[in-house]
Design an enzyme around this catalytic site. Sequence first.
Site, PDB file in Angstrom:
ATOM      1  N   GLY A  15       0.783  -1.226   0.000  1.00 19.29           N
ATOM      2  CA  GLY A  15       0.000   0.000   0.000  1.00 19.29           C
ATOM      3  C   GLY A  15       0.817   1.279   0.000  1.00 19.29           C
TER       4      GLY A  15
ATOM      5  N   GLU B 110      -0.443  -1.638  -5.971  1.00 18.02           N
ATOM      6  CA  GLU B 110      -1.680  -0.993  -5.510  1.00 18.02           C
ATOM      7  C   GLU B 110      -1.707   0.455  -6.007  1.00 18.02           C
ATOM      8  OE1 GLU B 110      -2.523  -1.601  -1.357  1.00 18.02           O
ATOM      9  OE2 GLU B 110      -1.638  -3.583  -1.390  1.00 18.02           O
TER      10      GLU B 110
ATOM     11  N   TYR C  26      -7.529  -5.944  11.756  1.00 20.91           N
ATOM     12  CA  TYR C  26      -7.470  -4.597  12.332  1.00 20.91           C
ATOM     13  C   TYR C  26      -8.800  -3.915  12.044  1.00 20.91           C
ATOM     14  CZ  TYR C  26      -6.782  -2.997   7.538  1.00 20.91           C
ATOM     15  OH  TYR C  26      -6.952  -2.758   6.198  1.00 20.91           O
TER      16      TYR C  26
ATOM     17  N   TRP D 288      -4.715  -9.957   6.742  1.00 20.79           N
ATOM     18  CA  TRP D 288      -3.700  -8.912   6.909  1.00 20.79           C
ATOM     19  C   TRP D 288      -3.897  -8.345   8.308  1.00 20.79           C
ATOM     20  CZ3 TRP D 288       0.525  -6.912   4.500  1.00 20.79           C
ATOM     21  CH2 TRP D 288       1.045  -5.748   5.081  1.00 20.79           C
TER      22      TRP D 288
END
Length: 371
Positions: free
Chosen positions: A103, A144, A262, A351
């Site tokens: 990212g 990305e 998360y 992730w």
Amino acid sequence: MAAAKLRSFLFLITFHFMLLLQVQFSCAQNNVRAGYWAAGSEFPVSSINSTLFTHLFCAFADLNSQTYQVTVSSANQAQFSNFTKTVQQKNPCVRTLLSIGGGISDPSAFASMASQPSSRKSFIDSSIRIARSYGFHGLDLDWEYPSTQTQMTNLGLLLNEWRAAVINESTVTNNSRLLLTAAVFRNSDYYTLNYPIQAVKNGLDWINVMAYDFYGPGWSNVTGPPAALYNPGTQVSGDYGITTWIQSGIPANKIVFGFPFYGYAWRLVNANNNGFFAPTSGAALTPDGSLGYGQILSYISSNNATKVYNSTVVSNYCYSGTTWIGYDDVQSITAKVYYAKGKALLGYFAWHVGADSGWTLSQAAYKTWGS
Ligand SMILES: *[C@@H]1O[C@H](CO)[C@@H](O)[C@H](O)[C@H]1NC(C)=O
Ligand SMILES: *[C@@H]1O[C@H](CO)[C@@H](O)[C@H](O)[C@H]1NC(C)=O
Ligand SMILES: *[C@@H]1O[C@H](CO)[C@@H](O)[C@H](O)[C@H]1NC(C)=O
Ligand SMILES: *[C@@H]1O[C@H](CO)[C@@H](O)[C@H](O)[C@H]1NC(C)=O
Ligand SMILES: *[C@@H]1O[C@H](CO)[C@@H](O)[C@H](O)[C@H]1NC(C)=O
Ligand SMILES: *[C@@H]1O[C@H](CO)[C@@H](O)[C@H](O)[C@H]1NC(C)=O
Ligand SMILES: *[C@@H]1O[C@H](CO)[C@@H](O)[C@H](O)[C@H]1NC(C)=O
């Protein structure tokens, strides 16, 4: 005495033979129960409970924007080069992939790399070299994201050439072929762009669909289910993404469903308006509002926050005063693994593994998939 010795000898032989069989058979995986390990998380590789994963992704290697070679920063070299050996101590069958990009990497470097045959070759050759020298079983492209249709076409050329190169390399060296995967979006902002479906299908072993980051305080001024599985009346959901990929021609057994370990915290405008799509004044608790699952559990217990599971959307959230956190807990992870299995997908990934708490989510996912 002699008979007893013979018996124990036979027993040992049988035992070893069974162990051998077990190792050989259990290593043949027909599903993917994966997690990314993020170097930036500072979670020690040696602490990963690799028995809970069939595949582990080591994130991230970099793309050099001058040479178009894949490199590993010097800070990461020791951990990356020992990654496979370390995680195989607890689970000799676990397969590892080196993940490239991510990212925060520069998407324009990927775009220019993919645009020329010579730079694609630099990328491909260096990726194979580094995977072999570090002992990874595969490579994962995290560009990305491609942002024009031309870039998508070039991505297709890259995937076809990458596939041909790993096949050639395995033939020439007589090693098992390296696995090739890519992390791809399920993000409504991008769905007008088409991935090069034939090349994705033929070039890659599977795709990791990132079915998260749908809502976050950085881009949404209302609360929302960050990784909704369903989101009635919208296209912003994991189910919509998976359905789209299947309709576009990617077989379900090449799709791996991604969920986050998360969540995101927002500051509510009104403490009493605390459901989904409630007005907020920005992020809470951290600069971008992101918090690992373990941190969220600590927040809940020290603030006696109210926990809610919405099974329509398949998302957990909690709130205390004007703090509101959307995240995945055991219920939503379990429901998503059932979903992935029910759709006959290849598997799931998380992730990232270091954000779990006492392996709660990893264990729930692994057991829900079953054998
Ligand atoms: C790792 O996972 C296995 C399987 O669930 C479990 O038996 C074991 O206790 C876990 N180890 C640690 C250190 O959490
Ligand atoms: C990585 O492995 C090498 C060779 O086994 C060893 O010398 C080195 O200390 C290891 N590095 C780390 C950081 O564990
Ligand atoms: C095939 O692989 C070998 C060894 O990795 C390499 O030297 C050769 O250039 C490759 N050929 C092609 C056509 O990629
Ligand atoms: C290639 O590897 C296989 C097993 O990994 C072995 O049986 C075979 O003899 C090897 N072939 C050559 C040409 O080295
Ligand atoms: C929140 O975002 C929406 C959509 O971007 C916008 O229309 C609205 O004005 C924003 N509201 C506030 C209070 O900033
Ligand atoms: C925690 O919250 C519940 C209601 O959500 C309340 O009944 C309880 O008294 C609270 N406990 C503490 C220690 O604040
Ligand atoms: C779950 O969330 C949806 C979407 O906001 C909402 O329509 C529904 O009422 C919620 N369900 C419950 C039980 O709160």
